[in-house]
Design a protein around this motif. Structure first.
Motif, PDB file in Angstrom:
ATOM      1  N   GLN A 163      -8.196  -7.233  -3.903  1.00  0.00           N
ATOM      2  CA  GLN A 163      -6.778  -7.386  -4.268  1.00  0.00           C
ATOM      3  C   GLN A 163      -6.175  -6.044  -4.617  1.00  0.00           C
ATOM      4  OE1 GLN A 163      -6.942 -11.907  -6.053  1.00  0.00           O
ATOM      5  NE2 GLN A 163      -6.410 -10.241  -7.410  1.00  0.00           N
ATOM      6  N   GLU A 213      -2.596  -1.515  -2.853  1.00  0.00           N
ATOM      7  CA  GLU A 213      -2.304  -0.119  -2.491  1.00  0.00           C
ATOM      8  C   GLU A 213      -1.679  -0.066  -1.094  1.00  0.00           C
ATOM      9  OE1 GLU A 213      -2.696   2.438  -4.491  1.00  0.00           O
ATOM     10  OE2 GLU A 213      -4.161   1.822  -6.002  1.00  0.00           O
ATOM     11  N   LYS A 239       2.878  11.093  -1.361  1.00  0.00           N
ATOM     12  CA  LYS A 239       2.537  10.009  -2.294  1.00  0.00           C
ATOM     13  C   LYS A 239       2.156   8.736  -1.529  1.00  0.00           C
ATOM     14  CE  LYS A 239       4.268   7.214  -6.115  1.00  0.00           C
ATOM     15  NZ  LYS A 239       4.009   5.844  -5.735  1.00  0.00           N
ATOM     16  N   LYS A 264      -4.768 -12.115  -2.650  1.00  0.00           N
ATOM     17  CA  LYS A 264      -3.490 -11.700  -3.218  1.00  0.00           C
ATOM     18  C   LYS A 264      -3.321 -10.182  -3.171  1.00  0.00           C
ATOM     19  CE  LYS A 264      -3.162 -15.387  -6.653  1.00  0.00           C
ATOM     20  NZ  LYS A 264      -4.417 -16.153  -6.629  1.00  0.00           N
ATOM     21  N   TYR A 265      -2.128  -9.753  -3.480  1.00  0.00           N
ATOM     22  CA  TYR A 265      -1.864  -8.347  -3.795  1.00  0.00           C
ATOM     23  C   TYR A 265      -0.878  -8.361  -4.955  1.00  0.00           C
ATOM     24  CZ  TYR A 265       2.333  -9.199  -1.014  1.00  0.00           C
ATOM     25  OH  TYR A 265       3.506  -9.736  -0.535  1.00  0.00           O
ATOM     26  N   SER A 266      -0.670  -7.202  -5.567  1.00  0.00           N
ATOM     27  CA  SER A 266       0.106  -7.192  -6.808  1.00  0.00           C
ATOM     28  C   SER A 266       1.538  -7.708  -6.619  1.00  0.00           C
ATOM     29  CB  SER A 266       0.153  -5.768  -7.386  1.00  0.00           C
ATOM     30  OG  SER A 266       0.915  -5.781  -8.573  1.00  0.00           O
ATOM     31  N   SER A 267       1.940  -8.541  -7.567  1.00  0.00           N
ATOM     32  CA  SER A 267       3.279  -9.135  -7.586  1.00  0.00           C
ATOM     33  C   SER A 267       4.377  -8.077  -7.456  1.00  0.00           C
ATOM     34  CB  SER A 267       3.468  -9.880  -8.899  1.00  0.00           C
ATOM     35  OG  SER A 267       3.137  -9.024 -10.001  1.00  0.00           O
ATOM     36  N   ALA A 315       0.205   1.011 -13.468  1.00  0.00           N
ATOM     37  CA  ALA A 315      -1.054   1.021 -12.709  1.00  0.00           C
ATOM     38  C   ALA A 315      -2.080   1.897 -13.417  1.00  0.00           C
ATOM     39  CB  ALA A 315      -0.802   1.519 -11.282  1.00  0.00           C
ATOM     40  N   ASN A 331      -3.528   0.436 -16.616  1.00  0.00           N
ATOM     41  CA  ASN A 331      -4.494  -0.612 -16.264  1.00  0.00           C
ATOM     42  C   ASN A 331      -5.789  -0.025 -15.672  1.00  0.00           C
ATOM     43  OD1 ASN A 331      -5.169  -2.171 -13.420  1.00  0.00           O
ATOM     44  ND2 ASN A 331      -5.109  -3.580 -15.152  1.00  0.00           N
ATOM     45  N   GLN A 332      -5.647   1.094 -14.964  1.00  0.00           N
ATOM     46  CA  GLN A 332      -6.782   1.582 -14.167  1.00  0.00           C
ATOM     47  C   GLN A 332      -7.666   2.607 -14.868  1.00  0.00           C
ATOM     48  OE1 GLN A 332      -5.172   2.610 -10.270  1.00  0.00           O
ATOM     49  NE2 GLN A 332      -4.186   0.620 -10.166  1.00  0.00           N
ATOM     50  N   GLU A 341      -2.865   9.195  -9.274  1.00  0.00           N
ATOM     51  CA  GLU A 341      -1.750   8.421  -9.847  1.00  0.00           C
ATOM     52  C   GLU A 341      -1.013   9.233 -10.910  1.00  0.00           C
ATOM     53  OE1 GLU A 341      -0.860   5.850  -8.433  1.00  0.00           O
ATOM     54  OE2 GLU A 341      -2.403   4.338  -8.095  1.00  0.00           O
ATOM     55  N   GLY A 398      -0.577  -9.041 -15.518  1.00  0.00           N
ATOM     56  CA  GLY A 398      -1.146 -10.368 -15.331  1.00  0.00           C
ATOM     57  C   GLY A 398      -0.677 -11.362 -16.377  1.00  0.00           C
ATOM     58  N   SER A 415      -5.213 -16.278 -18.861  1.00  0.00           N
ATOM     59  CA  SER A 415      -5.970 -15.454 -17.902  1.00  0.00           C
ATOM     60  C   SER A 415      -7.319 -16.114 -17.613  1.00  0.00           C
ATOM     61  CB  SER A 415      -6.175 -14.051 -18.480  1.00  0.00           C
ATOM     62  OG  SER A 415      -7.132 -13.343 -17.738  1.00  0.00           O
ATOM     63  N   ASN A 421      -5.358  -8.326 -20.645  1.00  0.00           N
ATOM     64  CA  ASN A 421      -4.034  -8.121 -20.051  1.00  0.00           C
ATOM     65  C   ASN A 421      -3.002  -7.785 -21.129  1.00  0.00           C
ATOM     66  OD1 ASN A 421      -5.452  -9.004 -17.840  1.00  0.00           O
ATOM     67  ND2 ASN A 421      -4.275 -10.881 -17.511  1.00  0.00           N
ATOM     68  N   ILE A 460       3.541 -14.596  -7.360  1.00  0.00           N
ATOM     69  CA  ILE A 460       2.132 -14.573  -6.927  1.00  0.00           C
ATOM     70  C   ILE A 460       1.883 -15.638  -5.859  1.00  0.00           C
ATOM     71  CG2 ILE A 460      -0.240 -15.098  -7.651  1.00  0.00           C
ATOM     72  CD1 ILE A 460       0.257 -13.808 -10.281  1.00  0.00           C
TER      73      ILE A 460
HETATM   74  N1  FAQ Z   1      -0.060  -9.829  -9.117  1.00  0.00           N
HETATM   75  O1  FAQ Z   1      -7.339 -14.101 -14.729  1.00  0.00           O
HETATM   76  P1  FAQ Z   1      -6.325 -13.058 -14.425  1.00  0.00           P
HETATM   77  C1  FAQ Z   1      -0.727   0.023  -7.830  1.00  0.00           C
HETATM   78  C2  FAQ Z   1      -3.722 -13.166 -10.433  1.00  0.00           C
HETATM   79  S1  FAQ Z   1      -2.102  -0.956  -7.729  1.00  0.00           S
HETATM   80  C3  FAQ Z   1      -0.735 -10.709  -8.334  1.00  0.00           C
HETATM   81  O2  FAQ Z   1      -5.731 -12.336 -15.568  1.00  0.00           O
HETATM   82  P2  FAQ Z   1      -7.709 -10.680 -13.557  1.00  0.00           P
HETATM   83  C4  FAQ Z   1      -0.766   1.382  -7.188  1.00  0.00           C
HETATM   84  C5  FAQ Z   1      -5.203 -12.836 -10.482  1.00  0.00           C
HETATM   85  O3  FAQ Z   1      -5.598 -12.128  -9.336  1.00  0.00           O
HETATM   86  C6  FAQ Z   1      -1.641  -2.465  -8.528  1.00  0.00           C
HETATM   87  N2  FAQ Z   1      -1.713 -11.513  -8.811  1.00  0.00           N
HETATM   88  O4  FAQ Z   1      -6.921 -12.042 -13.334  1.00  0.00           O
HETATM   89  C7  FAQ Z   1       0.534   1.690  -6.598  1.00  0.00           C
HETATM   90  C8  FAQ Z   1      -5.799 -14.208 -10.605  1.00  0.00           C
HETATM   91  O5  FAQ Z   1      -5.745 -14.857  -9.334  1.00  0.00           O
HETATM   92  P3  FAQ Z   1      -7.092 -15.266  -8.488  1.00  0.00           P
HETATM   93  C9  FAQ Z   1      -2.757  -3.429  -8.496  1.00  0.00           C
HETATM   94  C10 FAQ Z   1      -2.011 -11.408 -10.136  1.00  0.00           C
HETATM   95  O6  FAQ Z   1      -8.229 -10.282 -12.234  1.00  0.00           O
HETATM   96  C11 FAQ Z   1       1.588   2.123  -7.376  1.00  0.00           C
HETATM   97  C12 FAQ Z   1      -4.789 -14.950 -11.468  1.00  0.00           C
HETATM   98  O7  FAQ Z   1      -3.560 -14.268 -11.322  1.00  0.00           O
HETATM   99  N3  FAQ Z   1      -3.735  -3.110  -9.483  1.00  0.00           N
HETATM  100  O8  FAQ Z   1       0.177  -0.418  -8.402  1.00  0.00           O
HETATM  101  C13 FAQ Z   1      -1.360 -10.507 -10.981  1.00  0.00           C
HETATM  102  O9  FAQ Z   1      -8.672 -10.810 -14.673  1.00  0.00           O
HETATM  103  C14 FAQ Z   1       2.818   2.425  -6.794  1.00  0.00           C
HETATM  104  C15 FAQ Z   1      -5.215 -15.008 -12.936  1.00  0.00           C
HETATM  105  O10 FAQ Z   1      -5.146 -13.719 -13.557  1.00  0.00           O
HETATM  106  C16 FAQ Z   1      -4.928  -3.717  -9.530  1.00  0.00           C
HETATM  107  O11 FAQ Z   1      -5.222  -4.550  -8.704  1.00  0.00           O
HETATM  108  C17 FAQ Z   1      -0.340  -9.703 -10.429  1.00  0.00           C
HETATM  109  N4  FAQ Z   1       0.358  -8.824 -11.171  1.00  0.00           N
HETATM  110  O12 FAQ Z   1      -6.580  -9.660 -14.035  1.00  0.00           O
HETATM  111  C18 FAQ Z   1       0.708   1.599  -5.208  1.00  0.00           C
HETATM  112  C19 FAQ Z   1      -5.872  -3.256 -10.611  1.00  0.00           C
HETATM  113  N5  FAQ Z   1      -1.868 -10.649 -12.219  1.00  0.00           N
HETATM  114  O13 FAQ Z   1      -7.727 -13.953  -8.059  1.00  0.00           O
HETATM  115  C20 FAQ Z   1       1.942   1.922  -4.630  1.00  0.00           C
HETATM  116  C21 FAQ Z   1      -7.172  -4.009 -10.624  1.00  0.00           C
HETATM  117  C22 FAQ Z   1      -2.813 -11.602 -12.150  1.00  0.00           C
HETATM  118  O14 FAQ Z   1      -7.962 -16.053  -9.393  1.00  0.00           O
HETATM  119  C23 FAQ Z   1       3.001   2.346  -5.427  1.00  0.00           C
HETATM  120  N6  FAQ Z   1      -7.000  -5.391 -11.020  1.00  0.00           N
HETATM  121  N7  FAQ Z   1      -2.879 -12.072 -10.896  1.00  0.00           N
HETATM  122  O15 FAQ Z   1      -6.602 -16.032  -7.304  1.00  0.00           O
HETATM  123  C24 FAQ Z   1      -6.949  -5.810 -12.305  1.00  0.00           C
HETATM  124  O16 FAQ Z   1      -6.997  -5.021 -13.236  1.00  0.00           O
HETATM  125  C25 FAQ Z   1      -6.878  -7.285 -12.561  1.00  0.00           C
HETATM  126  O17 FAQ Z   1      -7.246  -7.945 -11.378  1.00  0.00           O
HETATM  127  C26 FAQ Z   1      -5.465  -7.771 -13.030  1.00  0.00           C
HETATM  128  C27 FAQ Z   1      -5.503  -9.303 -13.168  1.00  0.00           C
HETATM  129  C28 FAQ Z   1      -5.124  -7.166 -14.381  1.00  0.00           C
HETATM  130  C29 FAQ Z   1      -4.383  -7.428 -12.002  1.00  0.00           C
END
Ligand code: FAQ
Length: 361
Positions: A87, A92, A118, A153-156, A179, A182-183, A205, A246, A252, A268, A318
């Protein structure tokens, strides 16, 4: 930007403890460097553990060491990592679109060159992350297929439109800012390949957030129309950026298990709070306001109180019903189809080379 641009005494009466990008007095970039040192020393140590696989796995996690692709791991750990890393990689890649929309309309050659770099960085992040996921036994083409068919999924955040040039600055400041908050903790994630990918991503970043902040600073100190455009963009991106962290901890589904396995290090809500605390001070430097009338310092909590984002909206986005979901996926499917000849050419070239080289070389 992550605390290191601002004096530790804070601003506007904000106590030092509120330089929120810090943890135990370390700026976010210093935390990335700490994690990098930990990773290096982890590779030199071995964990004395029981021969039994689960016990060994538990011992590695408890000792804050890294699980590597060669190690046994429980299936739910493997699958949970694939889910999160994939995801993240998809985010990205899809995340290139909102800003890519402005490459041809950047206001100067310099701005265009910076934005191009970028957006290319985001592609690189996607590739490191797909590579990290592949170490867990999935193929990249399978992951891409899951994105294109809507099974992963991908980020909302990337389902919101970029209406003006100020949105590009705001994405850099707020979206890259969220980001990285979180990262940075993911640099200390228990899975070695993901942690290593995150070190490099976080360093890049950091540049992204700076460029966004600088665009906004220029606009906020420009003509009244430019200033209004910057404020409007911040007003539109604030709550979607808060939602990136999230659902609230109480809703969560994965946090508890992920934290036990030391994939996630903070919940979160903890990270969302950290982000708010960081942004308040930076908004003051920009001379822009955050669109929350209830945002105020709470001395008892040692944090800002703030209005939570609309989590119903997050769930709608989402599940595919955000302003740009359909457009983003359609664009990615088209780009994937149009890139088929590149993949075919690369595969043909690799096959030709393999046939020329003697086996085992
Ligand atoms: N969007 O149980 P939790 C960036 C889903 S990179 C969509 O809390 P978790 C760089 C979640 O997947 C941004 N879905 O889940 C950039 C789960 O669904 P599932 C991305 C979301 O995994 C900048 C359900 O809800 N970063 O921005 C979202 O413990 C500028 C339940 O949620 C990452 O991916 C959401 N916002 O925590 C690029 C970082 N939130 O899979 C271009 C790594 C939640 O059961 C330009 N990921 N969900 O179907 C993480 O840290 C975690 O996965 C979270 C979610 C914090 C995103």
């Amino acid at each position: 930007m992550y605390g290191n641009d601002f004096a530790a005494t804070g601003d506007a009466g904000v106590p030092a403890s509120d330089v929120a990008a810090t943890s135990a007095g370390r700026t976010l970039l210093e935390q990335v460097e700490d994690a990098e040192r930990e990773l290096r020393s982890a590779s030199e140590r071995s964990v004395v553990g029981d021969d039994r696989l689960q016990d060994y796995f538990d011992a590695v996690i408890n000792a804050d060491q890294k699980i590597e692709p060669r190690d046994w791991m429980p299936d739910p750990y493997r699958l949970g990592l694939i889910r999160q890393i994939a995801q993240h990689a998809h985010s990205e890649i899809i995340g290139m679109q909102p800003e890519g929309n402005w490459i041809s309309r950047a206001p100067s050659l310099k701005r265009k060159a910076i934005l191009l770099a970028k957006v290319q960085d985001e592609a690189g992040h996607g590739l490191y992350l797909y590579a990290a996921a592949e170490t867990l036994g999935v193929s990249r083409s399978d992951l891409v297929d899951q994105l294109l068919t809507g099974r992963q999924k991908y980020s909302s955040i990337f389902n919101y439109p970029t209406l003006t040039w100020a949105d590009v600055g705001t994405i850099g400041w707020l979206v890259d800012g969220a980001a990285i908050v979180n990262q940075v903790p993911l640099c200390r994630c228990s899975y070695g390949p993901y942690a290593r990918a995150m070190i490099r991503i976080c360093k890049e970043e950091s540049f992204h957030q700076r460029q966004g902040f600088e665009i906004l600073h220029t606009l906020a100190h420009g003509t009244p129309a430019q200033r209004a455009m910057a404020q409007d963009a911040v007003n539109r991106w604030w709550y979607p950026s808060l939602a990136m962290f999230g659902p609230p901890d109480t809703a969560s589904t994965h946090s508890e298990q992920s934290m036990t396995w030391k994939i996630k290090r903070f919940s979160n809500d903890e990270l969302r709070q950290r982000f708010v605390d960081m942004c308040v001070q930076q908004a003051t430097v920009l001379g822009l306001s955050l669109p929350d009338p209830d945002l105020r310092w709470n001395a008892e909590r040692d944090h800002y109180d703030f209005t939570q984002p609309d989590f119903h909206e997050l769930m709608r986005v989402i599940s595919g019903d955000g302003p740009c979901n359909r457009q983003r996926l359609e664009h990615r499917r088209r780009a994937h189809e149009e890139g088929a000849w590149v993949r075919e050419a690369a595969a043909a070239y690799a096959a030709k080379r393999a046939a020329r080289e003697p086996a085992g070389v």
